[in-house]
Design an enzyme around this catalytic site. Sequence first.
Site, PDB file in Angstrom:
ATOM      1  N   LYS A  18       0.810  -1.218   0.000  1.00  0.00           N
ATOM      2  CA  LYS A  18       0.000   0.000   0.000  1.00  0.00           C
ATOM      3  C   LYS A  18       0.844   1.269   0.000  1.00  0.00           C
ATOM      4  O   LYS A  18       0.575   2.198  -0.760  1.00  0.00           O
ATOM      5  CB  LYS A  18      -0.930   0.018   1.221  1.00  0.00           C
ATOM      6  N   THR A  19       1.852   1.328   0.861  1.00  0.00           N
ATOM      7  CA  THR A  19       2.648   2.548   0.975  1.00  0.00           C
ATOM      8  C   THR A  19       3.386   2.844  -0.327  1.00  0.00           C
ATOM      9  O   THR A  19       3.370   3.981  -0.820  1.00  0.00           O
ATOM     10  CB  THR A  19       3.645   2.434   2.140  1.00  0.00           C
TER      11      THR A  19
ATOM     12  N   GLU B  55      -3.514   6.033   1.358  1.00  0.00           N
ATOM     13  CA  GLU B  55      -3.310   4.667   1.825  1.00  0.00           C
ATOM     14  C   GLU B  55      -4.371   4.369   2.880  1.00  0.00           C
ATOM     15  O   GLU B  55      -4.514   5.124   3.850  1.00  0.00           O
ATOM     16  CB  GLU B  55      -1.905   4.539   2.418  1.00  0.00           C
TER      17      GLU B  55
END
Length: 444
Positions: free
Chosen positions: A106-107, A149
Amino acid sequence: MGIGGIGMSAFARLLRARGHTVSGCDSAPSELLDTLQAEGVRVQIGHDAAHVPGVDVLVASEAVPKTHPELVAAHAAGVTVRPRMSLLDELLRAGPSVGVIGTHGKTTTTSMIAVAMQGAGLDPSAFVGGIVPEFGSNARMGAGPFVAEVDESDRAFADLGCETAVFTNAEDDHVGGDQATYWNTVEEQHAGFARFVAQSGRVLSCADWPGLDELCVGAREHLRYGQAEAADYRAVNLRPDEEGTNFTVQFRGDALGEARVSLPGTHNVLNALAALAVTHLYGGNFAQAAQALADFRGPGRRWQRVGELNGALVVDDYAHNATKVAAAVQAARQTGRRVRVVFQPHRYLRTQQSWPRLADALMNADDVYVLDIAAASEAPIPGIHATLITERMRANGHAGVGYRPDRAELLSELRRTAAAGDILVTMGAGDVWKLARELAGGAS
């Protein structure tokens, strides 16, 4: 509360950029708190009910106990108390938005989307779980779209939605504990993903990850990205080298252009492809987006090149569960160097659930040094120890693995033995990153 956390500090920056007066507190000093103070955010060390008077809204994670003195004082004083996911929901619904969900990536994917959009001539806002070098921050304020995110460790994420959901994968992380950041079962967590998708305008899911189609049946519009032939956005003709991978991007059979990701590993090709797909959906210039990603070196603690030691490359990575560890080891192997990993297991419960998989994920590294488990506020579990990993690896034939409880001795050993042609990768979600800095002589 907890303003020194990577997510809370991003909220603080976004709210301050919108003209709000923002203050916060956290339990201990940190570099991030120092940076926030330099930016004009009032920060106090320690938690105290005396922080509440004069505050209009108190933002707190769901992980904070409802009996916490600051929360009790806020309720008593009539101060509005908002969970962090409520705040993120407001930001996502305020205009065009992209929410990145999934167990892994995600990051990096969120960072890449924001960087690609900016490079393509758009003006995104961003909320990221890591420091993005291009922004010098974990947040960016722009005209939009808002790229965020969305962390599944907070169960309230399932009540949210956005314009475009990017769904990277779904596994069993943050499952099986009684803490606020854990789901009871993987089925409940995956149902949360499905709810987020159904509440969003459209979903862009990874076609290479099995099982995502079933979780996207409620989507109003479903697009896919990946190497699979069924993908709408495809990465083809991959040409990996020691620094990254060149590839061609196709949209429904037509070539959009050439791209490069300057981070090794197939998983980073997929992350970059997702970013290029989103930028294309929002009308950004493909060639400019591709150039921005080619220049992108990753957010903090995601394959972060820290420096060198005796000619060896020192890299730090947040990999802390088996899938992420295996991907990071594969990325290290792509460099063609001797792969030497310092791994810090994270949380007793996670180690209890996955130590065999963690051991197997590390098998392809040449040398593996395992530190003690980073507790992350968890109480020890009898019989759960870092040596479970090292013993399994030895039993499976790995001759270069060892348990290293003494960091000073490990530092001395690595400084003595590191050589040109090595890559030293520190891995874990705890404080193992400090070792990378020490190995590279304090470089950052």
